[in-house]
Scaffold this active site. Structure first.
Site, PDB file in Angstrom:
ATOM      1  N   CYS A 175      -2.205   2.795   9.135  1.00 47.46           N
ATOM      2  CA  CYS A 175      -3.219   1.830   8.678  1.00 47.46           C
ATOM      3  C   CYS A 175      -4.438   1.832   9.593  1.00 47.46           C
ATOM      4  O   CYS A 175      -5.551   1.562   9.151  1.00 47.46           O
ATOM      5  CB  CYS A 175      -2.647   0.418   8.663  1.00 47.46           C
ATOM      6  SG  CYS A 175      -1.310   0.184   7.496  1.00 47.46           S
TER       7      CYS A 175
ATOM      8  N   HIS B 210       0.875  -1.179   0.000  1.00 44.05           N
ATOM      9  CA  HIS B 210       0.000   0.000   0.000  1.00 44.05           C
ATOM     10  C   HIS B 210       0.909   1.224   0.000  1.00 44.05           C
ATOM     11  O   HIS B 210       1.969   1.219   0.633  1.00 44.05           O
ATOM     12  CB  HIS B 210      -0.846   0.082   1.286  1.00 44.05           C
ATOM     13  CG  HIS B 210      -2.112  -0.723   1.284  1.00 44.05           C
ATOM     14  ND1 HIS B 210      -2.578  -1.358   2.409  1.00 44.05           N
ATOM     15  CD2 HIS B 210      -3.022  -0.955   0.310  1.00 44.05           C
ATOM     16  CE1 HIS B 210      -3.719  -1.963   2.127  1.00 44.05           C
ATOM     17  NE2 HIS B 210      -4.021  -1.740   0.862  1.00 44.05           N
TER      18      HIS B 210
HETATM   19  N1  ARG Z   1      -3.848  -7.231   6.409  1.00 40.42           N
HETATM   20  C1  ARG Z   1      -4.205  -6.002   5.772  1.00 40.42           C
HETATM   21  C2  ARG Z   1      -4.102  -6.177   4.266  1.00 40.42           C
HETATM   22  O1  ARG Z   1      -3.200  -6.821   3.809  1.00 40.42           O
HETATM   23  C3  ARG Z   1      -3.336  -4.884   6.235  1.00 40.42           C
HETATM   24  C4  ARG Z   1      -3.771  -3.533   5.748  1.00 40.42           C
HETATM   25  C5  ARG Z   1      -2.865  -2.445   6.190  1.00 40.42           C
HETATM   26  N2  ARG Z   1      -3.397  -1.182   5.907  1.00 40.42           N
HETATM   27  C6  ARG Z   1      -2.761  -0.146   5.305  1.00 40.42           C
HETATM   28  N3  ARG Z   1      -3.376   0.997   5.216  1.00 40.42           N
HETATM   29  N4  ARG Z   1      -1.582  -0.291   4.772  1.00 40.42           N
HETATM   30  O2  ARG Z   1      -4.916  -5.681   3.504  1.00 40.42           O
END
Ligand code: ARG
Length: 298
Positions: A278, A166
């Site tokens: 996150c 991300h």
């Molecule tokens: N386990 C989640 C995923 O892989 C983690 C998300 C983390 N969020 C972020 N904004 N980077 O989607």
């Protein structure tokens, strides 16, 4: 502590947090998750924001949605206009409607996304533009959809390292992430309305690195050491930066730039591949309406 600019955040308690599927390289189903520890760390993060003068609201966690704690993925709100999330993985799909319902129930204007996008995980406000990640989760078509919705330029940045899947794991907007011009009499750190960012260059394609270099020649470049503890998954109010305590060099560099740093341990939430940012969805009201809405929300 210096006063910062009050922000409005939405969070989700990790009541049902666990690692029951693997959709990023950080997740490993074999390592047991200490959910009470995750909750304690999350409460500390929430309390840190409140101590800084920010308004934190919460959305009810849903059983069976362990990643719902990562509120940043739930939607993106610019000028009070909510662009819904549409998740890549079916495991997270129901989170989109759950967050959208919260916004609709609270009187926001919502837009149901047609294209796959994971909210603020990949859409970061930087001054009057939106920086948009793609490559692992968010579809490029969503960048155009968001640009049309908000009437803002959306800058596509391709991510290439699966550990930084991300945009908010590879880049932090330190100043200029509030979506509006700084108010009159704002803290000197906000004066000039400048945008300040930090990022880890190797997480981006060569073309995206070029875009970042051109747009942000004075950006803070993070080291791999800081990036691999998700140091860039930090939350800034323009004055204070809440970050992973293990990102020591990053914190020192931030202090050198004039920011106040607050290390808040979110190590248990890192098991799902996320950190402070996150867990934090920023609600940006239309210019001028900010203070009013903050008042009614507290
Ligand atoms: N386990 C989640 C995923 O892989 C983690 C998300 C983390 N969020 C972020 N904004 N980077 O989607």
């Amino acid at each position: 502590m210096r006063p910062g600019q009050p922000r409005h955040y939405l969070m989700c308690r990790p009541t049902y947090f666990t690692v029951s599927y693997e959709i990023n390289p950080w997740m490993d189903r074999r390592t047991p998750v200490d959910t009470p520890l995750a909750v304690a760390q999350w409460e500390r993060l929430r309390d840190t924001y409140r101590d800084l003068g920010h308004v934190v609201e919460t959305v009810e966690p849903v059983a069976g949605l362990p990643d719902m704690v990562y509120a940043a993925n739930g939607a993106t709100v610019v000028d009070g206009l909510v662009y819904s999330a549409r998740f890549t993985h079916p495991e997270r799909a129901p989170e989109g409607p759950a967050y959208l319902k919260w916004f609709a129930d609270h009187g926001y204007v919502t837009h149901l996304a047609e294209h796959v996008n994971e909210g603020e995980g990949d859409l970061l406000v930087a001054g009057d533009v939106v920086l948009a990640g793609t490559g692992f989760r968010t579809d490029r078509a969503a960048h155009a959809e968001a640009a049309a919705l908000w009437g803002r330029e959306v800058v596509t940045l391709e991510l290439v390292d699966p550990r930084f899947y991300h945009l908010d794991t590879a880049l932090t907007v330190l100043r200029g992430n509030d979506g509006g011009a700084p108010p009159d009499g704002a803290h000197p750190a906000l004066a000039g309305g400048g945008v300040d960012v930090a990022y880890f260059p190797p997480a981006f394609s060569p073309a995206a690195q070029e875009v970042l270099r051109e747009r942000f020649p004075d950006a803070l470049l993070a080291t791999e050491e800081d990036a691999v503890v998700l140091g860039l998954n930090a939350v800034s109010d323009g004055t204070h930066v809440v970050h992973a305590p293990r990102a020591e060099r990053f914190a020192a560099a931030l202090r050198e730039r004039g920011y106040e740093t607050l290390g808040v341990d979110t190590s248990e939430l890192l098991r799902g591949g996320g950190g402070a940012k996150c867990c934090t969805l920023e609600i940006r009201e239309p210019a001028g309406a900010h203070a009013t809405h903050l008042g009614s929300a507290s």
